[in-house]
Design a protein around this motif. Structure first.
Motif, short mmCIF file in Angstrom:
data_model
loop_
_atom_site.label_atom_id
_atom_site.label_comp_id
_atom_site.label_asym_id
_atom_site.label_seq_id
_atom_site.Cartn_x
_atom_site.Cartn_y
_atom_site.Cartn_z
N UNK A 166 3.06 13.07 5.95
CA UNK A 166 2.19 12.50 4.91
C UNK A 166 2.92 11.69 3.85
N UNK A 167 4.05 12.21 3.35
CA UNK A 167 4.74 11.50 2.28
C UNK A 167 5.41 10.22 2.77
N UNK A 168 5.83 10.22 4.05
CA UNK A 168 6.42 9.00 4.61
C UNK A 168 5.35 7.92 4.76
N UNK A 169 4.21 8.32 5.29
CA UNK A 169 3.09 7.38 5.43
C UNK A 169 2.66 6.88 4.05
N UNK A 170 2.63 7.76 3.07
CA UNK A 170 2.24 7.36 1.72
C UNK A 170 3.24 6.36 1.13
N UNK A 171 4.52 6.57 1.41
CA UNK A 171 5.54 5.64 0.93
C UNK A 171 5.37 4.27 1.59
N UNK A 172 5.08 4.26 2.89
CA UNK A 172 4.80 3.00 3.59
C UNK A 172 3.64 2.27 2.92
N UNK A 207 -4.33 10.50 4.66
CA UNK A 207 -5.22 9.84 3.70
C UNK A 207 -5.08 10.48 2.32
N UNK A 208 -5.06 11.81 2.28
CA UNK A 208 -4.93 12.52 1.02
C UNK A 208 -3.63 12.16 0.30
N UNK A 209 -2.54 12.06 1.06
CA UNK A 209 -1.25 11.71 0.46
C UNK A 209 -1.25 10.27 -0.03
N UNK A 210 -1.85 9.38 0.73
CA UNK A 210 -1.87 7.96 0.37
C UNK A 210 -2.72 7.71 -0.87
N UNK A 211 -3.87 8.37 -0.97
CA UNK A 211 -4.78 8.08 -2.09
C UNK A 211 -4.19 8.50 -3.44
N UNK A 212 -3.16 9.32 -3.41
CA UNK A 212 -2.49 9.69 -4.66
C UNK A 212 -1.53 8.61 -5.14
N UNK A 213 -1.21 7.65 -4.26
CA UNK A 213 -0.17 6.67 -4.59
C UNK A 213 -0.62 5.23 -4.59
N UNK A 214 -1.83 4.95 -4.15
CA UNK A 214 -2.31 3.56 -4.17
C UNK A 214 -3.70 3.49 -4.79
#
Length: 226
Positions: free
Chosen positions: A29-35, A55-62
């Protein structure tokens, strides 16, 4: 974000699909979120993400629209992109703004029709639907069923189109001419010039995945050639 804003935010932009094979060390999750964050930092107007955890990890970062899906292999069925409503519900709960579903004419598990799933996503989840299709007939049926956006995502990946190679330029052109909803070009876009061609043909936006984030696939290709 309102639904009108979500669609407008994607107009003529790049949507980056940030995914990785399950067996890859990138499937975290965190790697995908960083991408995803790297893509947005450099101008992507949206991201396309698989699985609720990612999705949960990504929505915290974008802060851009997230097109969410959940690939599920179900025995006896070829449909695998968010095949049932409960998968869509999990995707929505994780934070997706738009839910992508397989909208081909193939049989679906659970007896749900495309119209059933789209109606429930609209009414119960309050989310927009991106219909991933393979043919113009499927695209028309998806719009008739209530899809908000239609993508060429599955062109070349179904029994009906397996003899064809993406990008589906002709399908995109037909969708632009015949549909009253935004047509997104996805699949086989491997250069900025090809993305530009998609926009010139009338695509509302372009999704690029492997050519940007497919490290495993790209490295294998180089190694094989060498």
């Amino acid at each position: 974000m309102t639904n009108d804003y979500l669609i407008q935010a994607l107009r003529h932009g790049l949507i980056v699909s940030c995914q990785a094979p399950v067996e890859s060390p990138l499937h975290e999750p965190m790697v995908i979120a960083a991408m995803a964050q790297a893509a947005v930092n450099n101008g992507a107007v949206g991201v396309r993400i698989d699985t609720p955890a990612h999705i949960s990890a990504v929505q915290e970062r974008v802060q851009v629209p997230i097109i969410g899906l959940w690939k599920q292999v179900i025995s006896g069925y070829d449909v695998y992109i968010t095949p049932q409503f409960h998968h869509a519900a999990a995707v929505a709960q994780a934070g997706a703004d738009i839910i992508a579903i397989d909208a081909t004419s193939r049989n679906r598990p659970g007896g749900e029709t495309i119209a059933d799933i789209i109606a429930k996503i609209h009414q119960e989840l309050g989310k927009l639907v991106m219909a991933d299709v393979d043919t113009i007939e499927a695209a028309k049926a998806a719009v008739a069923a209530g899809a908000d956006i239609v993508g060429t995502t599955l062109f070349g990946y179904t029994a009906q189109t397996k003899h064809l190679s993406p990008p589906g330029w002709e399908l995109l052109t037909q969708m632009v001419q015949m549909l009253d909803v935004p047509a997104i070009c996805e699949g086989g876009i491997s250069s900025p010039q090809m993305a530009r061609r998609a926009i010139d043909l009338g695509a509302y936006a372009v999704v690029v995945g492997t050519a940007i984030t497919g490290i495993d696939y790209l490295v294998r290709g180089y190694v094989k050639e060498l």
